[in-house]
Structures are given as C-alpha cells and as structure tokens.
Scaffold this motif. Structure first.
Motif, PDB file in Angstrom:
ATOM      1  N   LEU A 214      42.786  38.571  34.703  1.00 11.43           N
ATOM      2  CA  LEU A 214      43.614  39.745  34.948  1.00 11.43           C
ATOM      3  C   LEU A 214      44.688  39.844  33.866  1.00 11.43           C
ATOM      4  CD1 LEU A 214      44.248  39.335  38.796  1.00 11.43           C
ATOM      5  CD2 LEU A 214      42.615  40.892  37.723  1.00 11.43           C
ATOM      6  N   LEU A 215      45.219  41.041  33.705  1.00 10.35           N
ATOM      7  CA  LEU A 215      46.333  41.235  32.785  1.00 10.35           C
ATOM      8  C   LEU A 215      47.639  40.955  33.521  1.00 10.35           C
ATOM      9  CD1 LEU A 215      46.411  42.111  29.812  1.00 10.35           C
ATOM     10  CD2 LEU A 215      46.959  44.419  30.583  1.00 10.35           C
ATOM     11  N   ASN A 216      48.557  40.298  32.840  1.00  9.77           N
ATOM     12  CA  ASN A 216      49.854  39.985  33.431  1.00  9.77           C
ATOM     13  C   ASN A 216      50.766  41.215  33.358  1.00  9.77           C
ATOM     14  OD1 ASN A 216      51.819  38.422  34.637  1.00  9.77           O
ATOM     15  ND2 ASN A 216      52.574  37.598  32.691  1.00  9.77           N
ATOM     16  N   ASP A 217      50.275  42.302  33.942  1.00 10.52           N
ATOM     17  CA  ASP A 217      50.986  43.577  33.947  1.00 10.52           C
ATOM     18  C   ASP A 217      50.783  44.193  35.322  1.00 10.52           C
ATOM     19  OD1 ASP A 217      51.975  46.129  33.691  1.00 10.52           O
ATOM     20  OD2 ASP A 217      50.874  46.625  31.861  1.00 10.52           O
ATOM     21  N   ARG A 218      51.758  44.066  36.185  1.00 13.40           N
ATOM     22  CA  ARG A 218      51.611  44.484  37.581  1.00 13.40           C
ATOM     23  C   ARG A 218      51.460  45.990  37.742  1.00 13.40           C
ATOM     24  NH1 ARG A 218      55.797  40.853  37.740  1.00 13.40           N
ATOM     25  NH2 ARG A 218      57.322  42.529  38.056  1.00 13.40           N
ATOM     26  N   LEU A 219      51.663  46.764  36.676  1.00 12.00           N
ATOM     27  CA  LEU A 219      51.528  48.211  36.753  1.00 12.00           C
ATOM     28  C   LEU A 219      50.233  48.712  36.120  1.00 12.00           C
ATOM     29  CD1 LEU A 219      55.200  49.307  35.948  1.00 12.00           C
ATOM     30  CD2 LEU A 219      54.102  49.092  38.178  1.00 12.00           C
ATOM     31  N   SER A 220      49.414  47.793  35.614  1.00 16.55           N
ATOM     32  CA  SER A 220      48.149  48.186  34.996  1.00 16.55           C
ATOM     33  C   SER A 220      47.087  48.413  36.069  1.00 16.55           C
ATOM     34  CB  SER A 220      47.679  47.097  34.032  1.00 16.55           C
ATOM     35  OG  SER A 220      46.355  47.359  33.593  1.00 16.55           O
ATOM     36  N   HIS A 221      46.587  49.640  36.158  1.00 18.64           N
ATOM     37  CA  HIS A 221      45.536  49.938  37.130  1.00 18.64           C
ATOM     38  C   HIS A 221      44.230  49.249  36.762  1.00 18.64           C
ATOM     39  CE1 HIS A 221      47.167  53.720  39.356  1.00 18.64           C
ATOM     40  NE2 HIS A 221      48.106  52.819  39.169  1.00 18.64           N
ATOM     41  N   THR A 222      43.815  49.395  35.503  1.00 14.69           N
ATOM     42  CA  THR A 222      42.513  48.885  35.079  1.00 14.69           C
ATOM     43  C   THR A 222      42.430  47.372  35.140  1.00 14.69           C
ATOM     44  OG1 THR A 222      42.229  50.773  33.597  1.00 14.69           O
ATOM     45  CG2 THR A 222      40.841  48.849  33.184  1.00 14.69           C
ATOM     46  N   PHE A 223      43.463  46.689  34.689  1.00 11.62           N
ATOM     47  CA  PHE A 223      43.387  45.241  34.502  1.00 11.62           C
ATOM     48  C   PHE A 223      44.140  44.425  35.554  1.00 11.62           C
ATOM     49  CE2 PHE A 223      43.368  47.165  30.154  1.00 11.62           C
ATOM     50  CZ  PHE A 223      42.012  46.992  29.910  1.00 11.62           C
ATOM     51  N   HIS A 224      44.740  45.094  36.526  1.00 10.90           N
ATOM     52  CA  HIS A 224      45.518  44.343  37.527  1.00 10.90           C
ATOM     53  C   HIS A 224      45.379  44.924  38.932  1.00 10.90           C
ATOM     54  CE1 HIS A 224      48.917  41.475  38.353  1.00 10.90           C
ATOM     55  NE2 HIS A 224      49.024  42.269  39.414  1.00 10.90           N
ATOM     56  N   LEU A 225      45.860  46.146  39.125  1.00  5.95           N
ATOM     57  CA  LEU A 225      45.927  46.709  40.470  1.00  5.95           C
ATOM     58  C   LEU A 225      44.545  46.973  41.076  1.00  5.95           C
ATOM     59  CD1 LEU A 225      48.899  49.194  39.971  1.00  5.95           C
ATOM     60  CD2 LEU A 225      48.936  46.986  41.148  1.00  5.95           C
ATOM     61  N   LEU A 226      43.666  47.628  40.336  1.00  3.72           N
ATOM     62  CA  LEU A 226      42.360  47.973  40.890  1.00  3.72           C
ATOM     63  C   LEU A 226      41.498  46.748  41.201  1.00  3.72           C
ATOM     64  CD1 LEU A 226      41.442  51.194  38.883  1.00  3.72           C
ATOM     65  CD2 LEU A 226      42.029  51.005  41.302  1.00  3.72           C
ATOM     66  N   PRO A 227      41.411  45.752  40.298  1.00  5.67           N
ATOM     67  CA  PRO A 227      40.623  44.569  40.670  1.00  5.67           C
ATOM     68  C   PRO A 227      41.190  43.822  41.866  1.00  5.67           C
ATOM     69  CG  PRO A 227      41.723  44.250  38.555  1.00  5.67           C
ATOM     70  CD  PRO A 227      41.829  45.704  38.889  1.00  5.67           C
ATOM     71  N   LEU A 228      42.520  43.721  41.971  1.00  6.70           N
ATOM     72  CA  LEU A 228      43.113  43.060  43.135  1.00  6.70           C
ATOM     73  C   LEU A 228      42.858  43.855  44.409  1.00  6.70           C
ATOM     74  CD1 LEU A 228      46.545  41.707  41.830  1.00  6.70           C
ATOM     75  CD2 LEU A 228      44.444  40.437  42.275  1.00  6.70           C
ATOM     76  N   ALA A 229      42.933  45.192  44.305  1.00  7.78           N
ATOM     77  CA  ALA A 229      42.650  46.028  45.476  1.00  7.78           C
ATOM     78  C   ALA A 229      41.198  45.875  45.912  1.00  7.78           C
ATOM     79  CB  ALA A 229      42.961  47.490  45.158  1.00  7.78           C
TER      80      ALA A 229
END
Length: 281
Positions: free
Chosen positions: A163-178
């Motif tokens: 994951l990207l260490n960017d809590r506001l990134s949809h593509t690399f953080h939020l969407l995969p966690l969701a």
C-alpha cells in the motif's frame, strides 16, 4: 637499521613532527574537497527551464513521481508557458503533507488533489483555486503475479499486500483497504507493507516481495510481466487538477495538453475539461 640522518634523537623527532604536520594538512585538504561537493537537491522535486522570456517559476504539486518529469518537460516545451514563466518546478508528496498555509499562501500554481481533501484543509479554498481538469470513471484493480485474485477472505489469508503510505490516496490506500474490509478481512492481522511512493511500491511487487498491489490498467504495460487482475472499483476519480485563480488564462490549454500527453495510456478514464473548446487542434 635507521638511516644515518635519523640516528640523532633531535633529527628523529623532527621528522616525526614533519610527518604529523603533513598528515594533518592532508586531512584538512580532503575535508575542504568534500565540503565543496555540490549539494543534492530535494529528491521529491524536479525542475526544468522554459527557455523563454517569462519570469518566475510555475510550481506544481502532484501525488506521484511516476510521470512528474514528463509533465514538467511538456510544460517547459510549451510556448505559452515560456511567455509567462522562466521555469517549471514539480514536486510530489502524500496528500496529507499539503498544509493549509500552502493553500492560503498559494505556494503552488497547480495542485493535484480531490475536492473533499482541499475543502477539509481550507473550507474557503475556492477563493484561491478552481478545478481545471478532471479524470473520472477510472477503474482500480487488485493485481497478482500468480493466480487471479479472488474476492474472498480466504484468498487474502497470508498474502503480503503493498500500500502507499498516503491515507488520502484512493487507488493505493483507501480502496484496497475498503475491499479487504468488505470481505471481512481482519486488517490488523493482514500483512500490509507501506511505501512512501508508487515507484518503490511497484518495484517491490515486480521483484516478488509482494503478493498483491492495487492500481489502474497502466500497471500491465509499465511492469511488462504477466499479471492477473480483479476489479475493485469502476467509477473512481483518478485526478482533479486545481489551478490558481490568479493565473494567465491562456496557459490552461498548455496545462491540459501537458497532462494528457504525459499520462496517455496511464488513465483509462473519462476526461472532463470544460475549457477544451477554447483550445486549438
């Protein structure tokens, strides 16, 4: 046996003192040489010159280094930019590192962000910036180098996910966690590995250090290795470009063209550019 000229104590210690002085002088010389080495610039910034008659720098903030240099070089080659700016400076950092002061001070001429992010940072941001161009209807996938990803909790067990260490990134953080959350995966027990930039993330994936990453269709052509994918979301806003209201209006087309040319093939997305009718070609 010592040479004859060192047989006297006075001569012997005199030579030692001379050798010590020479060594000390040599160390000083080396230290001066090291101090004169050019200092390396910020790793997260790239500059280029327009070669034109304009003054000052056009400063951009993006969220990734993947095509930052191409965007800047395209802008530096644009005659309209050269007429207004002497150089172009593009920097990239996680969205949460953008500060309210930078927005209020208008430190950047262009900011790659999302409306809710800017509004959460500075509610009245629209007094300083406005949307110029948006890429939407963007698809995000899970990618694997082995078997095709399955949207089941069992599939993700023991998988190493980047994951990207960017809590506001949809593509690399939020969407995969969701996606993991929707499948009932206990995120606290999942092997999640965070990276500071997308290039490092995908390099680790290509080297086999990760089992899964998220991304757009561009990943298949960038890595040039066999990949399997599974859709996470199909209507994502990939990017919104916010520009300063206090800008020469005629540079809008140059900005849009620079981003289009640099990201061609990266964004399989719909392009929303209200000002396109005013651009030639």
């Amino acid at each position: 046996m010592l040479p004859l000229f060192l047989t006297s104590h006075k001569a012997y210690f005199g030579v030692l003192a001379a050798l010590f002085a020479a060594g000390f002088s040599l160390c000083l010389w080396f230290s001066k040489q090291q101090a004169s080495l050019p200092l390396l610039g910020d790793y997260h910034v790239y500059h280029c010159d327009t070669g034109g008659s304009g003054k000052g720098s056009f400063n951009l903030l993006t969220v990734s280094s993947i095509f930052a240099r191409e965007i800047a070089d395209n802008l530096c080659r644009a005659p309209l930019m050269a007429g207004h700016y002497k150089s172009v400076s593009i920097s990239w950092k996680p969205r949460q590192q953008l500060t309210a002061e930078e927005v209020l001070n208008e430190d950047y001429d262009l900011i790659w962000s999302r409306e809710h992010s800017l509004r959460g940072l500075v509610p009245e941001y629209s007094s300083y910036y406005e949307s110029l161009l948006r890429y939407d209807q963007y698809k995000v996938f899970w990618f694997s180098r082995n078997d095709q990803p399955q949207l089941t909790r069992e599939y993700f067990r023991d998988k190493k996910i980047g994951l990207l260490n960017d809590r506001l990134s949809h593509t690399f953080h939020l969407l995969p966690l969701a996606s993991l959350k929707q499948l009932g995966v206990d995120i606290s027990l999942q092997s999640l590995i965070y990276f500071d930039d997308a290039s490092s993330l995908y390099r680790a994936f290509a080297q086999g250090d990760l089992d899964l990453v998220s991304g757009g269709l561009f990943l298949e052509q960038d890595l040039d290795i066999p990949l399997q994918r599974m859709l996470i979301a199909d209507n994502v806003v990939a990017a919104t470009l916010f520009v300063r209201k206090a800008r020469p209006a005629e540079i809008d087309c140059a900005i849009a063209t620079a981003f289009d040319d640099a990201t061609a093939g990266y964004f399989s997305a719909h392009r929303d550019f209200p000002g396109a009718a005013h651009c030639g070609g």
